[in-house]
Design an enzyme around this catalytic site. Sequence first.
Site: not given
Ligand code: NAD
Length: 478
Positions: A148, A174-175, A177, A228, A249, A283-284, A448
């Site tokens: 997440l 895994k939420p 951090e 991301s 997503e 994200c949207n 979505h």
């Molecule tokens: P992030 O990618 O930095 O982290 C998301 C999750 O991935 C975290 O729990 C993190 O600990 C985990 N993570 C990081 N590296 C990892 C790895 N190597 N292996 C497994 N897990 C790993 O994203 P963020 O900063 O938490 O969220 C923001 C991003 O999420 C933005 O780009 C946003 O557009 C996107 N987002 C998309 C949607 C959608 O529905 N498309 C919805 C909400 C957010």
Amino acid sequence: MAARHQNYINGTFVDSNDGGWIPVLNPATGEALSEIPNTQSSIVGDAVDAAKSAQRAWEATPAIERAGHLRAIAQKLRENVPLLAETIVKEQGKTMGLAEVEVNFTADYMDYTAEWARRLEGEILPSDNRGENIFMFRQAIGVVGGILPWNFPFFLIARKLAPALLTGNTIVIKPSEETPNNAALFAKLMDETDLPKGVANFVYGAGGSTGAALCDNPDVGLLTFTGSVGTGSQIMRAAANNITKVNLELGGKAPAIVMADADMDKAVAAIVASRVINSGQVCNCAERVYVEAAAEDEFVTKLTKAMAATKFGDPMQNRTVDYGPMINKAGLDKVAGLVERAKTAGGTVTTGGEVADTACGNYYQPTVITGVAQDAEIMQKEVFGPVLPVNVVSGMDEAIARANDSEYGLTSSIYTKDISNAMRAANELKFGETYINRNNFEAMQGYHAGVRKSGIGGADGKHGLLEFTQTHMVYLQT
Ligand code: NAD
């Protein structure tokens, strides 16, 4: 000392300090709220083992009973809205009103998903052979790993957990951090229901350790990730080793097209709302505007006034702010860097354009920047902050071409009173979603799903639910 969380594995809260501790901070004040364990591979393995052991009995439970468990959790959430909302506000920084909407929407999502219990259907197909029957069953995949982000941390639990459980899978979540406190409360409230042990597990930690361990585990059958693009590709690479199915997503760079015939006041209100909600960290959200030349002056004047009028501040201190702090200093620095480089490239800031001068907290001013070219970094990269770059177009042809010229393809919007413009947008915008004359927010019964780098697969509704199933063809000769 800040409270230390325990992982939730096989229906038990367990200590896991094999990888040290990660502090969780309030982005408005910098206050340390809690600590989470940076859970390492062997304990993540315990959680997956628990989910695997629970899965067969869970799948054998009638779907209507599984749905009953989702409804029981939803009920618990509704009984605790103030506590949950406050927890989200403190660690994530969104406004109290939005946090309350998030909690209630999460409970509604659990109930909505539960409604599918009697509606999941397979298929019976005509055979080419006499006496043969052909069936397509829809079955659970097994263990789901849900990873997440922090921006809608509570809702995202339900978006992964509810469809996984309804379809007979078990899950390890895994939420982020950055925002684990709301997840720990979810686990606690869920534990107060009679959900069988091992069906839903929570492990906390960093992406590179806890998240990666979940992705590397060969017993995980589906990795459902929201976050991301960069992390999405890392997860896909890890999934390749075990040929694990992925549902991704990812980020967005939503264009908002404003035609000269639009109701300008409504367009401005919707675009501003869509840009400052959650400090622009959605994200949207509208991330870039294309305004038809004939409307440029009126639109930019009204947009600038409306953005300048938005109020930010600590949402725990003031319920009336439009937005709170950015999630962390890195997020703030990213937004500031994008705006600085847009200014250097010739952009004109009509309001904002700076990090806010506050005693503490990660605040960015509401910002409008005009005169930015289509290929400017700020028109191409996800900003994820309260900043709107505006580009002027000659008409629909240019608007659609520029909107589609993006590596992202999650959502898009158009403001027009002309039905032919609206239908052209519906037919020609290459995005997973298009909003016409309204701000960007999807329905739980929709789907979505992003195209291009915005993701693979999708969430919500019937089509989102089916992603948590696999087909099983059966040929029966009588
Ligand atoms: P992030 O990618 O930095 O982290 C998301 C999750 O991935 C975290 O729990 C993190 O600990 C985990 N993570 C990081 N590296 C990892 C790895 N190597 N292996 C497994 N897990 C790993 O994203 P963020 O900063 O938490 O969220 C923001 C991003 O999420 C933005 O780009 C946003 O557009 C996107 N987002 C998309 C949607 C959608 O529905 N498309 C919805 C909400 C957010």
